[in-house]
Scaffold this motif. Structure first.
Motif, PDB file in Angstrom:
ATOM      1  N   LEU A 119      -9.664  16.084 -27.978  1.00 32.76           N
ATOM      2  CA  LEU A 119      -8.246  15.735 -27.826  1.00 32.76           C
ATOM      3  C   LEU A 119      -7.370  16.772 -28.518  1.00 32.76           C
ATOM      4  O   LEU A 119      -7.639  17.172 -29.646  1.00 32.76           O
ATOM      5  N   GLN A 120      -6.347  17.157 -27.843  1.00 30.82           N
ATOM      6  CA  GLN A 120      -5.357  18.056 -28.415  1.00 30.82           C
ATOM      7  C   GLN A 120      -4.376  17.227 -29.248  1.00 30.82           C
ATOM      8  O   GLN A 120      -4.275  16.012 -29.066  1.00 30.82           O
TER       9      GLN A 120
ATOM     10  N   ARG B  60      -1.106  12.164 -30.193  1.00 27.68           N
ATOM     11  CA  ARG B  60       0.200  11.507 -30.376  1.00 27.68           C
ATOM     12  C   ARG B  60       0.483  10.539 -29.227  1.00 27.68           C
ATOM     13  O   ARG B  60       0.954   9.422 -29.450  1.00 27.68           O
ATOM     14  N   MET B  61       0.202  10.973 -28.002  1.00 22.98           N
ATOM     15  CA  MET B  61       0.435  10.115 -26.853  1.00 22.98           C
ATOM     16  C   MET B  61      -0.452   8.869 -26.929  1.00 22.98           C
ATOM     17  O   MET B  61       0.000   7.759 -26.653  1.00 22.98           O
ATOM     18  N   LEU B  62      -1.700   9.045 -27.340  1.00 25.86           N
ATOM     19  CA  LEU B  62      -2.613   7.922 -27.473  1.00 25.86           C
ATOM     20  C   LEU B  62      -2.134   6.950 -28.551  1.00 25.86           C
ATOM     21  O   LEU B  62      -2.191   5.728 -28.369  1.00 25.86           O
ATOM     22  N   GLU B  63      -1.617   7.472 -29.651  1.00 27.76           N
ATOM     23  CA  GLU B  63      -1.073   6.625 -30.718  1.00 27.76           C
ATOM     24  C   GLU B  63       0.154   5.851 -30.229  1.00 27.76           C
ATOM     25  O   GLU B  63       0.307   4.661 -30.523  1.00 27.76           O
ATOM     26  N   ASP B  64       1.024   6.504 -29.472  1.00 25.79           N
ATOM     27  CA  ASP B  64       2.200   5.818 -28.916  1.00 25.79           C
ATOM     28  C   ASP B  64       1.781   4.709 -27.948  1.00 25.79           C
ATOM     29  O   ASP B  64       2.350   3.614 -27.963  1.00 25.79           O
ATOM     30  N   LEU B  65       0.788   4.991 -27.122  1.00 25.57           N
ATOM     31  CA  LEU B  65       0.298   3.972 -26.196  1.00 25.57           C
ATOM     32  C   LEU B  65      -0.315   2.798 -26.946  1.00 25.57           C
ATOM     33  O   LEU B  65      -0.141   1.640 -26.557  1.00 25.57           O
ATOM     34  N   TRP B  66      -1.010   3.084 -28.040  1.00 26.02           N
ATOM     35  CA  TRP B  66      -1.609   2.024 -28.851  1.00 26.02           C
ATOM     36  C   TRP B  66      -0.527   1.126 -29.444  1.00 26.02           C
ATOM     37  O   TRP B  66      -0.634  -0.099 -29.411  1.00 26.02           O
ATOM     38  N   ARG B  67       0.532   1.752 -29.971  1.00 32.60           N
ATOM     39  CA  ARG B  67       1.639   0.969 -30.542  1.00 32.60           C
ATOM     40  C   ARG B  67       2.319   0.120 -29.466  1.00 32.60           C
ATOM     41  O   ARG B  67       2.651  -1.048 -29.691  1.00 32.60           O
ATOM     42  N   SER B  68       2.524   0.692 -28.295  1.00 30.24           N
ATOM     43  CA  SER B  68       3.147  -0.056 -27.200  1.00 30.24           C
ATOM     44  C   SER B  68       2.280  -1.227 -26.769  1.00 30.24           C
ATOM     45  O   SER B  68       2.791  -2.328 -26.519  1.00 30.24           O
TER      46      SER B  68
END
Length: 85
Positions: free
Chosen positions: A35-36, A41-49
């Motif tokens: 993962l780059q 960051r995108m994965l973390e944002d999706l997790w929070r959502s």
């Protein structure tokens, strides 16, 4: 001399250039498997959502359960039709 150059180029291409290209693309493939930072960051944002949506769904479910429980406690209202008038 021209006849000796063709087999030399073929041997170099077969034993140096071809393995070099294979190793180059294997390295690229392995690098892309990780993962780059932007992906993380995108994965973390999706997790929070997803967590926020889960909390909202739980809240809606509890509200609906409370409403259903309240509806079961009340006696049913008689249904009026136009014939009752």
């Amino acid at each position: 001399m021209d006849e000796a150059l063709i087999p030399l180029i073929a041997i170099i291409a077969l034993f140096v250039v071809l393995p070099g290209m294979v190793f180059h693309y294997i390295t690229l493939w392995r690098r892309q498997k990780t993962l780059q930072p932007d992906d993380e960051r995108m994965l973390e944002d999706l997790w929070r959502s997803a967590k926020a949506m889960e909390r909202r769904i739980e809240t809606l479910e509890s509200l609906l359960e409370a409403r259903d429980a309240q509806a079961h406690r009340q006696p049913p209202r008689p249904h009026r039709t136009h014939l009752d008038d």
